[in-house]
Write a protein that holds these residues in place. Structure first.
Motif, PDB file in Angstrom:
ATOM      1  N   VAL A 155      -7.990 -46.699  41.636  1.00 55.57           N
ATOM      2  CA  VAL A 155      -9.374 -46.245  41.476  1.00 55.57           C
ATOM      3  C   VAL A 155      -9.417 -44.773  41.110  1.00 55.57           C
ATOM      4  O   VAL A 155     -10.175 -44.353  40.218  1.00 55.57           O
ATOM      5  CB  VAL A 155     -10.172 -46.516  42.770  1.00 55.57           C
ATOM      6  N   LEU A 156      -8.609 -43.951  41.784  1.00 54.06           N
ATOM      7  CA  LEU A 156      -8.575 -42.524  41.483  1.00 54.06           C
ATOM      8  C   LEU A 156      -8.089 -42.261  40.056  1.00 54.06           C
ATOM      9  O   LEU A 156      -8.617 -41.392  39.351  1.00 54.06           O
ATOM     10  CB  LEU A 156      -7.676 -41.800  42.484  1.00 54.06           C
ATOM     11  N   GLU A 157      -7.094 -43.025  39.612  1.00 52.91           N
ATOM     12  CA  GLU A 157      -6.576 -42.843  38.250  1.00 52.91           C
ATOM     13  C   GLU A 157      -7.642 -43.216  37.218  1.00 52.91           C
ATOM     14  O   GLU A 157      -7.800 -42.529  36.188  1.00 52.91           O
ATOM     15  CB  GLU A 157      -5.324 -43.704  38.066  1.00 52.91           C
ATOM     16  N   LYS A 158      -8.391 -44.275  37.471  1.00 56.96           N
ATOM     17  CA  LYS A 158      -9.443 -44.676  36.543  1.00 56.96           C
ATOM     18  C   LYS A 158     -10.545 -43.623  36.482  1.00 56.96           C
ATOM     19  O   LYS A 158     -11.076 -43.326  35.410  1.00 56.96           O
ATOM     20  CB  LYS A 158     -10.017 -46.028  36.962  1.00 56.96           C
ATOM     21  N   GLU A 159     -10.914 -43.070  37.643  1.00 59.35           N
ATOM     22  CA  GLU A 159     -11.933 -42.023  37.661  1.00 59.35           C
ATOM     23  C   GLU A 159     -11.463 -40.786  36.906  1.00 59.35           C
ATOM     24  O   GLU A 159     -12.238 -40.141  36.192  1.00 59.35           O
ATOM     25  CB  GLU A 159     -12.273 -41.666  39.110  1.00 59.35           C
ATOM     26  N   LYS A 160     -10.183 -40.443  37.064  1.00 62.21           N
ATOM     27  CA  LYS A 160      -9.634 -39.286  36.356  1.00 62.21           C
ATOM     28  C   LYS A 160      -9.670 -39.497  34.852  1.00 62.21           C
ATOM     29  O   LYS A 160     -10.044 -38.598  34.077  1.00 62.21           O
ATOM     30  CB  LYS A 160      -8.200 -39.040  36.829  1.00 62.21           C
ATOM     31  N   LYS A 162     -11.674 -41.465  33.234  1.00 66.41           N
ATOM     32  CA  LYS A 162     -13.060 -41.493  32.812  1.00 66.41           C
ATOM     33  C   LYS A 162     -13.614 -40.080  32.639  1.00 66.41           C
ATOM     34  O   LYS A 162     -14.317 -39.785  31.664  1.00 66.41           O
ATOM     35  CB  LYS A 162     -13.894 -42.261  33.843  1.00 66.41           C
ATOM     36  N   ARG A 163     -13.302 -39.199  33.589  1.00 66.16           N
ATOM     37  CA  ARG A 163     -13.754 -37.808  33.474  1.00 66.16           C
ATOM     38  C   ARG A 163     -13.125 -37.125  32.254  1.00 66.16           C
ATOM     39  O   ARG A 163     -13.779 -36.343  31.566  1.00 66.16           O
ATOM     40  CB  ARG A 163     -13.411 -37.037  34.746  1.00 66.16           C
ATOM     41  N   LYS A 166     -14.870 -38.255  29.184  1.00 70.12           N
ATOM     42  CA  LYS A 166     -16.248 -37.783  29.134  1.00 70.12           C
ATOM     43  C   LYS A 166     -16.333 -36.310  28.782  1.00 70.12           C
ATOM     44  O   LYS A 166     -17.199 -35.885  28.010  1.00 70.12           O
ATOM     45  CB  LYS A 166     -16.921 -38.055  30.479  1.00 70.12           C
TER      46      LYS A 166
END
Length: 210
Positions: A155-160, A162-163, A166
């Motif tokens: 989850v943390l890797e996906k959020e990273k 994504k940021r 973006k």
């Protein structure tokens, strides 16, 4: 075993319960494991000897007139000292194969129980009860994420990622130049603030009215 042997002369001993203090004993669960269910009591203890027939209780009371009862005798010795330590150490050695067999059997029973519960929950999902209420379960279109370390890392890797997609920081050359200009401006501002602070400190050291 020693208490059962000593009081067997009074009548058939049905059970012997050893507790850490006097009072009604808690209901003991049946021991299902020889490796994990043992609880050793330390210090003074209380024993409750249960006879099959009430007449044996009167015979046990009369034993006090016959002198002390010896637990350790030549015929039935009780290990003490080094012999007891050696026996305790030998008993503490676990057979890996036997332990693995017990753990495997426990996990099979656990998996079977969980499968039965999930099947029951899936069967009852969306079905109202007698009062018309519908039970909401964890299962659904979007089941919750497993709370494991690997899942958290994903989850943390996906959020990273994504940021990063973006923001796209410093993607173009003019963005690099703007970033450098801002950094140099901040350094110059900090340098001027430090110069003013040093000058103020020097002036305060020179000004000594007394």
């Amino acid at each position: 075993d020693s208490l059962s042997r000593l009081f067997s002369r009074c009548g058939h001993v049905q059970s012997v319960d050893i507790c850490d203090k006097p009072g009604p004993a808690e209901k003991k669960d049946k021991l299902t494991s020889k490796f994990f269910d043992h609880k050793t009591l330390k210090g003074f203890q209380v024993a409750y000897v249960v006879f099959r027939k009430p007449a044996a209780v009167q015979a046990a009371k009369a034993l006090s007139q016959q002198g002390p009862l010896l637990i350790s005798t030549e015929r039935h010795p009780v290990k003490t000292g080094i012999s007891k330590w050696i026996a305790s150490y030998e008993a503490s050695i676990v057979d890996p194969k036997e332990l693995k067999a017990e753990v495997d059997a426990y996990m099979q029973d656990y998996d079977k129980k969980m499968a039965e519960e999930e099947a029951k929950a899936a069967k009852e999902e969306g079905v109202p009860d007698e009062e018309g209420w519908v039970k909401v379960t964890r299962k659904g279109r979007k089941p919750g994420l497993p709370r494991t370390e690997a899942a958290n890392l994903r989850v943390l890797e996906k959020e990273k990622q994504k940021r990063a997609r973006k923001e796209l920081l410093n993607f173009y050359a003019w963005q690099h130049r703007e970033t450098k200009r801002e950094h140099i401006a901040q350094l110059r501002k900090k340098f001027e603030e430090d110069k003013q602070r040093i000058a103020l400190m020097r002036a305060q050291r020179k000004f000594r009215p007394y």
